[in-house]
Design a protein around this motif. Structure first.
Motif, short mmCIF file in Angstrom:
data_model
loop_
_atom_site.label_atom_id
_atom_site.label_comp_id
_atom_site.label_asym_id
_atom_site.label_seq_id
_atom_site.Cartn_x
_atom_site.Cartn_y
_atom_site.Cartn_z
N ASN A 135 5.88 33.13 44.37
CA ASN A 135 6.64 34.37 44.28
C ASN A 135 6.13 35.41 45.27
OD1 ASN A 135 8.41 36.33 43.42
ND2 ASN A 135 7.26 36.84 41.56
N LEU A 136 4.80 35.53 45.38
CA LEU A 136 4.22 36.51 46.31
C LEU A 136 4.52 36.14 47.76
CD1 LEU A 136 0.74 37.19 44.64
CD2 LEU A 136 2.84 38.52 44.43
N GLU A 137 4.43 34.86 48.09
CA GLU A 137 4.73 34.45 49.46
C GLU A 137 6.19 34.71 49.81
OE1 GLU A 137 3.58 30.41 49.94
OE2 GLU A 137 1.42 30.86 49.98
N ASP A 138 7.08 34.48 48.86
CA ASP A 138 8.50 34.75 49.10
C ASP A 138 8.73 36.25 49.33
OD1 ASP A 138 9.03 32.09 48.81
OD2 ASP A 138 9.70 32.25 46.72
N VAL A 139 8.07 37.08 48.56
CA VAL A 139 8.22 38.53 48.71
C VAL A 139 7.75 38.98 50.09
CG1 VAL A 139 7.35 40.75 47.93
CG2 VAL A 139 8.14 39.08 46.26
N ILE A 140 6.57 38.48 50.50
CA ILE A 140 6.01 38.87 51.80
C ILE A 140 6.91 38.40 52.94
CG2 ILE A 140 4.05 38.59 53.36
CD1 ILE A 140 2.30 38.31 50.85
N GLY A 141 7.33 37.15 52.88
CA GLY A 141 8.18 36.61 53.93
C GLY A 141 9.51 37.33 54.03
N PHE A 142 10.12 37.63 52.87
CA PHE A 142 11.43 38.28 52.89
C PHE A 142 11.32 39.71 53.41
CE2 PHE A 142 14.65 40.92 50.76
CZ PHE A 142 15.79 40.31 51.25
N GLU A 143 10.31 40.48 52.97
CA GLU A 143 10.19 41.87 53.37
C GLU A 143 9.87 42.02 54.86
OE1 GLU A 143 10.86 44.59 51.80
OE2 GLU A 143 11.42 43.56 49.95
N LEU A 144 9.18 41.02 55.44
CA LEU A 144 8.78 41.13 56.84
C LEU A 144 9.82 40.57 57.81
CD1 LEU A 144 4.98 40.28 56.60
CD2 LEU A 144 6.06 42.52 56.71
N THR A 145 10.54 39.53 57.39
CA THR A 145 11.48 38.90 58.33
C THR A 145 12.84 38.61 57.70
OG1 THR A 145 10.74 36.66 57.76
CG2 THR A 145 9.58 37.79 59.54
N GLY A 146 13.03 38.85 56.41
CA GLY A 146 14.24 38.42 55.73
C GLY A 146 15.46 39.25 56.05
N TYR A 147 15.30 40.46 56.49
CA TYR A 147 16.45 41.30 56.81
C TYR A 147 16.05 42.31 57.87
CZ TYR A 147 14.31 44.77 53.69
OH TYR A 147 13.45 45.65 53.09
N SER A 148 17.04 42.82 58.57
CA SER A 148 16.79 43.79 59.64
C SER A 148 16.95 45.20 59.09
CB SER A 148 17.77 43.57 60.80
OG SER A 148 19.11 43.73 60.34
N ARG A 149 16.11 46.10 59.60
CA ARG A 149 16.15 47.50 59.16
C ARG A 149 16.72 48.36 60.27
NH1 ARG A 149 11.39 45.39 57.15
NH2 ARG A 149 11.05 45.66 54.90
N SER A 150 17.35 49.44 59.88
CA SER A 150 17.89 50.40 60.84
C SER A 150 16.87 51.51 61.01
CB SER A 150 19.22 50.96 60.35
OG SER A 150 19.69 51.95 61.22
N TYR A 151 16.17 51.50 62.16
CA TYR A 151 15.15 52.51 62.43
C TYR A 151 15.68 53.67 63.26
CZ TYR A 151 11.96 48.73 61.11
OH TYR A 151 11.31 47.74 60.44
N GLY A 152 16.92 53.62 63.65
CA GLY A 152 17.43 54.63 64.57
C GLY A 152 17.13 54.22 66.01
N SER A 153 17.31 55.14 66.93
CA SER A 153 17.05 54.82 68.32
C SER A 153 15.56 54.72 68.58
CB SER A 153 17.66 55.91 69.22
OG SER A 153 17.03 57.15 68.97
N ILE A 154 15.17 54.04 69.65
CA ILE A 154 13.77 53.82 69.98
C ILE A 154 13.06 55.15 70.24
CG2 ILE A 154 12.20 52.73 71.64
CD1 ILE A 154 14.28 50.58 72.05
N GLU A 155 13.78 56.14 70.81
CA GLU A 155 13.16 57.42 71.12
C GLU A 155 12.84 58.23 69.87
OE1 GLU A 155 15.29 55.74 74.44
OE2 GLU A 155 15.97 56.33 72.44
N GLU A 156 13.51 57.94 68.76
CA GLU A 156 13.38 58.77 67.57
C GLU A 156 12.24 58.35 66.66
OE1 GLU A 156 17.12 58.68 65.67
OE2 GLU A 156 18.14 59.93 67.16
N ILE A 157 11.71 57.17 66.80
CA ILE A 157 10.72 56.68 65.86
C ILE A 157 9.51 56.13 66.61
CG2 ILE A 157 11.72 54.36 65.71
CD1 ILE A 157 10.99 54.43 62.71
#
Length: 557
Positions: A135-157
């Motif tokens: 369960n812990l390995e699944d959580v780590i793998g999913f949170e790090l590579t399982g979906y893409s996040r919207s961080y905004g533009s490269i200049e903003e973050i």
């Protein structure tokens, strides 16, 4: 602001009133006038140092006798209307060679590795790890590579902000998975309160440091103060932190070292705490004029008032190579573990009625984790004393204790399919043990010995006017909003033409420095009273009082 002469006359009037009341009492009951043994007043040292110590001791005693948590915290701010000039220590700035300061400023003894408490939990932790590993390995793998996040533009973050977003998401998921998996057997996890991005702040006085050059120069310029020019000067320390997550429980954790706080002695135990008797500004910590705030992530009155574990940020590691010529990240992490743990436990202690002037009667413990998701550091902390000001820094035998690990890597890498490679079981065992550590009810211990039994907090005050007044004043201080009028300032043209060169003799003297007033000595209760319009006076338009009453902290038992 009340003048010094007015306050002096008021004190004399109150003293004469007390003498008159004692005389009337003696006339009413003559037997109380005489005793079997003669009673003489204590012989007091008339020197300046002794007088200041007695005044400070009276103030500390007054704080101890106040009824509620908010009144105690407000009384610490009472001498400074515009706030203290405090050194700001945050969870995002750890300069080079900061560890000696962290140990001296918190009187903490640091030991490598975790205490024996976790060794007793080791076997059970290994069994639980085998059950929830997938369960812990699944959580780590999913949170790090399982979906893409919207961080905004490269200049903003920035990279630091991106790391904090990912780490916060990972810790939230891990915390949820651990509580769901362990709460069936460890029922205390069903009762924890979880705070996300809480406000952890603490204020304390640090003594034993030589005075600033300006203070020393001023004292040397006054004839009767020359001999006191080199006396130690209290530094005001204000910690400001915002961890990812903090877990709280209604009962305190068990202590890690089986020591009674009254039996602690650093010299006898062979404990050496570094002496960093330098102004924190030498390391780059700036000062700020602000009110003293002590907030452990919640307001007084919350039932879950003891810390279980907090997860701290380590995004500051990105910037260290830019201003540190030597890689001392490990020392910086130790300093962060000490500062954050001490500040959180000090805030909890203040909510139990203790303060930076009134020491603990029992120890408090907490657990701290510093992580960016991949690198982890674990700390166990035990708070035994809070007395660090000038009168106690060299005579207080107590010391605080911290146990910490070196930074550990949780995994080597995560592939595109979310598979975690090179998982480090030691990190997971430490993490599970922190959740397994069970709080308990301390039998026979008065957790709030310095708080009134009926007015533990302001919300318990029955008098509505006093309750509303004190709540508004406390929240204004805790918010640290600026005053409606700016604090006094000596402008450059005034220094040139009025102070250094007295060229404006005919101009009216209206400014505080012209009237001999030190505005930074103004107290919180020295202000104009609020006027009551005639139409809303309870006993008619011409009745009294014309001004609203104030209810500043007063000793009520």
């Amino acid at each position: 602001m009340l003048s010094q002469s007015f306050r002096r006359n008021l004190q004399l009037m109150l003293r004469s009133t007390n003498r008159l009341s004692l005389s009337m009492r003696a006339l009413a009951n003559p037997s109380e006038e005489y005793t079997a043994q003669p009673q003489y007043p204590a012989i007091e040292d008339p020197s300046f140092r002794s007088k200041k110590k007695r005044e400070a001791a009276e103030w500390h005693e007054r704080i101890q006798q106040l009824s509620s948590v908010e009144e105690k915290l407000f009384e610490i701010n009472m001498p400074k209307y515009y706030g203290y000039k405090a050194h700001i220590i945050t969870d995002q700035k750890f300069p080079y060679n900061v560890l000696p300061l962290a140990q001296y400023a918190t009187r903490t003894h640091l030991q490598e590795n975790l205490p024996e408490t976790y060794g007793k939990l080791g076997e059970e932790a290994k069994k639980l790890l085998e059950e929830i590993r997938g369960n812990l390995e699944d959580v780590i793998g999913f949170e790090l590579t399982g979906y893409s996040r919207s961080y905004g533009s490269i200049e903003e973050i920035s990279p630091e902000e991106k790391e904090e977003i990912v780490t916060s998401s990972l810790l939230t998921a891990l915390n949820r998975a651990l509580i769901n998996s362990l709460s069936k057997k460890y029922t205390h996890l069903n009762e924890v309160e979880t705070d996300f991005d809480p406000r952890h702040e603490s204020f304390w006085f640090l003594g034993g440091i030589p005075p600033p050059s300006l203070v020393k120069k001023i004292k040397e310029g006054v004839e009767w103060q020359k001999e006191y020019a080199n006396d130690p000067y209290d530094r005001k320390i204000q910690y400001l932190g915002k961890p990812y997550i903090a877990l709280r429980h209604k009962h305190p954790l068990d202590v890690f070292a089986e020591n009674n706080v009254d039996n602690l002695d650093a010299k006898r135990d062979g404990v050496e705490i570094p002496e960093f008797r330098f102004d924190p500004i030498t390391l780059g910590y700036n000062t700020e004029q602000r009110h003293a705030t002590t907030i452990p992530g919640f307001w007084p009155g919350d039932q879950h008032e003891f810390g279980l574990v907090s997860f701290q940020r380590r995004s500051h590691a990105h910037l260290r190579p830019s201003y540190c010529a030597i890689d001392d990240l490990q020392e910086a992490l130790h300093a962060q573990g000490i500062f954050s743990s001490y500040a959180w436990t000090l805030g909890q202690a203040c909510y139990q009625g203790f303060s930076t002037f009134n020491d603990l009667t029992y120890p408090l413990a907490t657990q701290t984790v510093i992580t960016d998701g991949k690198m982890w550091s674990f700390y166990a902390y035990q708070l035994n004393t809070t007395l660090l000001h000038s009168d106690q820094v060299d005579v207080n035998p107590r010391y605080n204790q911290c146990w910490g690990t070196k930074e550990l890597q949780l995994y080597e890498h995560v592939d595109e399919n979310g598979k975690v490679h090179g998982m480090n079981d030691e990190v997971l065992l430490h993490l599970i043990s922190f959740y397994m550590n069970t709080p308990y009810i301390r039998e026979g211990v008065d957790l709030k010995p310095y708080l009134c039994k009926t007015e533990t907090r302001v919300a318990d005050i029955l008098d509505e006017k006093r309750r509303v007044f004190m709540e508004e004043k406390y929240k204004h201080v805790a918010a640290n909003r600026p005053r409606h009028r700016p604090e006094p300032e000596l402008y450059q043209w005034e220094k040139i033409y009025k102070v250094d060169n007295k060229t404006r003799q005919m101009e009216p003297k209206r400014r505080p420095f012209e009237l001999g007033q030190n505005m930074y000595k103004r107290r919180m209760d020295e202000h104009a009273l609020k006027y009551i319009p005639r139409k809303v006076r309870p006993d008619g338009p011409k009745s009294k009082p014309r001004f609203e009453a104030t209810y500043y902290p007063n000793v009520r038992r």
